[in-house]
Design an enzyme around this catalytic site. Structure first.
Site, PDB file in Angstrom:
ATOM      1  N   HIS A 216       1.974  -3.794   6.138  1.00  0.00           N
ATOM      2  CA  HIS A 216       1.341  -3.058   5.033  1.00  0.00           C
ATOM      3  C   HIS A 216       0.338  -2.037   5.562  1.00  0.00           C
ATOM      4  O   HIS A 216       0.320  -0.876   5.109  1.00  0.00           O
ATOM      5  CB  HIS A 216       0.638  -4.051   4.102  1.00  0.00           C
ATOM      6  CG  HIS A 216      -0.325  -3.419   3.154  1.00  0.00           C
ATOM      7  ND1 HIS A 216       0.073  -2.643   2.092  1.00  0.00           N
ATOM      8  CD2 HIS A 216      -1.681  -3.446   3.110  1.00  0.00           C
ATOM      9  CE1 HIS A 216      -0.986  -2.222   1.431  1.00  0.00           C
ATOM     10  NE2 HIS A 216      -2.067  -2.686   2.035  1.00  0.00           N
TER      11      HIS A 216
ATOM     12  N   HIS B 293      -0.765   2.370   4.895  1.00  0.00           N
ATOM     13  CA  HIS B 293      -2.034   3.104   4.962  1.00  0.00           C
ATOM     14  C   HIS B 293      -2.075   4.199   6.025  1.00  0.00           C
ATOM     15  O   HIS B 293      -2.606   5.288   5.779  1.00  0.00           O
ATOM     16  CB  HIS B 293      -3.189   2.126   5.205  1.00  0.00           C
ATOM     17  CG  HIS B 293      -3.609   1.379   3.976  1.00  0.00           C
ATOM     18  ND1 HIS B 293      -4.235   1.984   2.906  1.00  0.00           N
ATOM     19  CD2 HIS B 293      -3.484   0.066   3.648  1.00  0.00           C
ATOM     20  CE1 HIS B 293      -4.489   1.088   1.968  1.00  0.00           C
ATOM     21  NE2 HIS B 293      -4.037  -0.079   2.386  1.00  0.00           N
TER      22      HIS B 293
ATOM     23  N   GLU C  56      -4.069   2.114  -3.334  1.00  0.00           N
ATOM     24  CA  GLU C  56      -3.080   1.072  -3.069  1.00  0.00           C
ATOM     25  C   GLU C  56      -1.812   1.224  -3.910  1.00  0.00           C
ATOM     26  O   GLU C  56      -0.711   1.044  -3.412  1.00  0.00           O
ATOM     27  CB  GLU C  56      -3.685  -0.315  -3.321  1.00  0.00           C
ATOM     28  CG  GLU C  56      -4.704  -0.759  -2.287  1.00  0.00           C
ATOM     29  CD  GLU C  56      -4.063  -1.190  -0.968  1.00  0.00           C
ATOM     30  OE1 GLU C  56      -2.820  -1.147  -0.851  1.00  0.00           O
ATOM     31  OE2 GLU C  56      -4.824  -1.561  -0.055  1.00  0.00           O
TER      32      GLU C  56
ATOM     33  N   SER D 118       4.664   0.226   1.181  1.00  0.00           N
ATOM     34  CA  SER D 118       5.053  -0.846   2.100  1.00  0.00           C
ATOM     35  C   SER D 118       5.756  -2.000   1.393  1.00  0.00           C
ATOM     36  O   SER D 118       5.930  -3.067   1.974  1.00  0.00           O
ATOM     37  CB  SER D 118       3.808  -1.388   2.826  1.00  0.00           C
ATOM     38  OG  SER D 118       2.857  -1.879   1.900  1.00  0.00           O
TER      39      SER D 118
END
Length: 457
Positions: free
Chosen positions: A287, A292, A332, A351
């Site tokens: 993730h 990110h 997010e 992700s």
């Protein structure tokens, strides 16, 4: 990625815990007052005092009655009435004159000017102080929760513990530990990477695709090999000044957001269980790196993340919860529109194969990103979101976020100094001088470069 232990959830837990303590203290204080003031002995002019203050425009913030004491002993029938209020000198004199005229039993009035200078709460002022903001407070552990894909897998549990111990011992200035990932971990990484790649063109924003391509061309990210955090940091610092710092799991919302103020992202170093490569009930290295990192290489997302971090410094618990919610719904799980189509900008979507398809479909609701509205949105923590927020563009999201920041009340301002990696607290005009001096020097250098350019054209 499941959100069973989300940043928003953690912020809510912190706020409710602190509110519970405050309520308990209030109830205890009321019980103390009620026990010490028998009914019928409160002075009869209490109502008159309230009326006089209200009539003359005084704003009462706190009112308390106590038995008057002389030499440490209560004086029967005598009371002290303590009132904290906001008022001008004229308003106070008018109220006092009215009370002394109407009540001969009022023996004395004492005025005290309270010091309204608020203490600036502790928060990290230098990047090294993030050592105090890296304690994992909530974890979704395979050792205790049977719903975790790694529950009962002793080899996986031991591996996680080894990597977490490395992260816990990390301190600012230490070299980032290099990890020898196993064949099984590389295989899990590759399975996720290649499946997500099939959705990149159709479901992810242009900024993500461009930055991922550059990361691949530089050899930082590849489907076959899990990169080292130190190598990722070298790339990110050249692009936007962001860096990753090892941590052992989900941090408190306050600590996590404070790290962003220094362009530091606290990252796990363990991977999801190989038996469930396309679903993780917690943040993991897949993730962090695939979601990110490509977005932190984008200047606008990097700035947006840092802005949220700076807004969190010294914020109230309620403000922290709202900022965590805004962060969650835009950094997010945010979307944007490109060429009339919904595209993912949030790392949680980038992700997670299943939720990425869901978010960009017609199944959930979609609303324009407005931070004031987003901050109040309830978060769904048991399934995919029924609602996603959509930014017109990354630039538009940044502008709206800064407008929202200006509406948050705080008794001081903060400015980040990238040269010293420090946060300067601004409480008076003179505190801005160093920042203005840096701006002046930067502007002079820009003007000189433009002058040289014009001379060479």
């Amino acid at each position: 990625m499941s959100r069973r232990y989300s940043l928003v959830h953690q912020a809510s837990i912190e706020r409710y815990a602190i509110e519970g303590m405050k309520r308990g203290n209030t109830i205890k204080r009321r019980q103390q007052l009620e026990g010490g003031i028998p009914r019928g002995e409160i002075p009869c002019f209490m109502r008159t005092i309230l009326d006089a203050f209200t009539k003359n425009g005084l704003s009462i913030e706190h009112l308390e009655t106590r038995p008057h004491q002389r030499r440490g002993k209560p004086v029967p029938g005598d009371w002290d009435i303590l009132v904290e209020c906001a008022a001008t000198k004229e308003q106070l004199l008018a109220a006092a004159s009215e009370l002394t005229t109407q009540h001969a039993e009022l023996k004395n009035i004492s005025l005290y000017k309270s010091d309204k200078k608020e203490e600036v709460p502790w928060f990290p002022r230098h990047i090294s102080e993030l050592d105090h903001c890296s304690t994992c407070v909530t974890k979704y552990e395979p050792t205790t929760d049977p719903r975790h894909p790694g529950h009962g897998d002793e080899k996986y549990i031991a591996r996680r513990q080894f990597l977490n111990d490395q992260a816990i011992n990390f301190r600012h200035g230490d070299p980032i530990p290099r990890v020898d990932y196993t064949k099984e971990e590389h295989a899990t990484w590759q399975a996720v990477y290649e499946k997500l790649r099939t959705l990149h063109e159709s479901h992810t924003c242009q900024a993500y695709r461009q930055n991922l391509k550059m990361l691949e061309e530089e050899g930082v990210l590849s489907p076959s090999t899990i990169p080292q955090i130190a190598d990722v940091n070298r790339y990110l610092r050249k692009k936007t000044g962001f860096m990753l710092r090892p941590c052992s799991g989900l941090l408190s919302a306050r600590d996590f957001l404070a790290s962003l103020a220094f362009r530091v992202f606290q990252t796990t170093t363990y991977l999801r269980h190989s038996g469930s490569p396309h679903h993780s009930p917690e943040p993991d290295l897949v993730h962090e790196l695939l979601g990110h990192v490509p977005m932190f290489a984008d200047p606008l997302i990097a700035q947006m993340s840092q802005d949220i971090g700076l807004m969190s410094l010294g914020a109230t618990d309620d403000q922290i919860e709202k900022l965590a919610t805004v962060y969650w719904f835009i950094i997010e799980f945010g979307l944007c529109r490109e060429d009339g189509k919904l595209k993912a900008i949030g790392a949680g979507l980038l992700s997670a194969y299943g939720e990425l398809m869901h978010a960009c479909s017609d199944v959930p609701d979609h609303q324009d990103f407005e931070p004031r509205v987003t901050a109040m949105q309830t978060y769904e923590d048991s399934d995919y979101q029924p609602l996603y927020f959509v930014a017109t563009s990354l630039q538009d999201a940044l502008v709206k976020l800064r407008e929202y920041a200006s509406s948050m009340k705080r008794s001081f301002g903060v400015i980040y100094d990238p040269l010293t990696q420090s946060v300067n607290v601004i409480k008076k005009a003179e505190d801005v001088s160093p920042a203005f001096e840096r701006f002046h020097l930067d502007l002079a250098a820009i003007m000189q470069a433009l002058k040289v350019h014009r001379q060479n054209v």
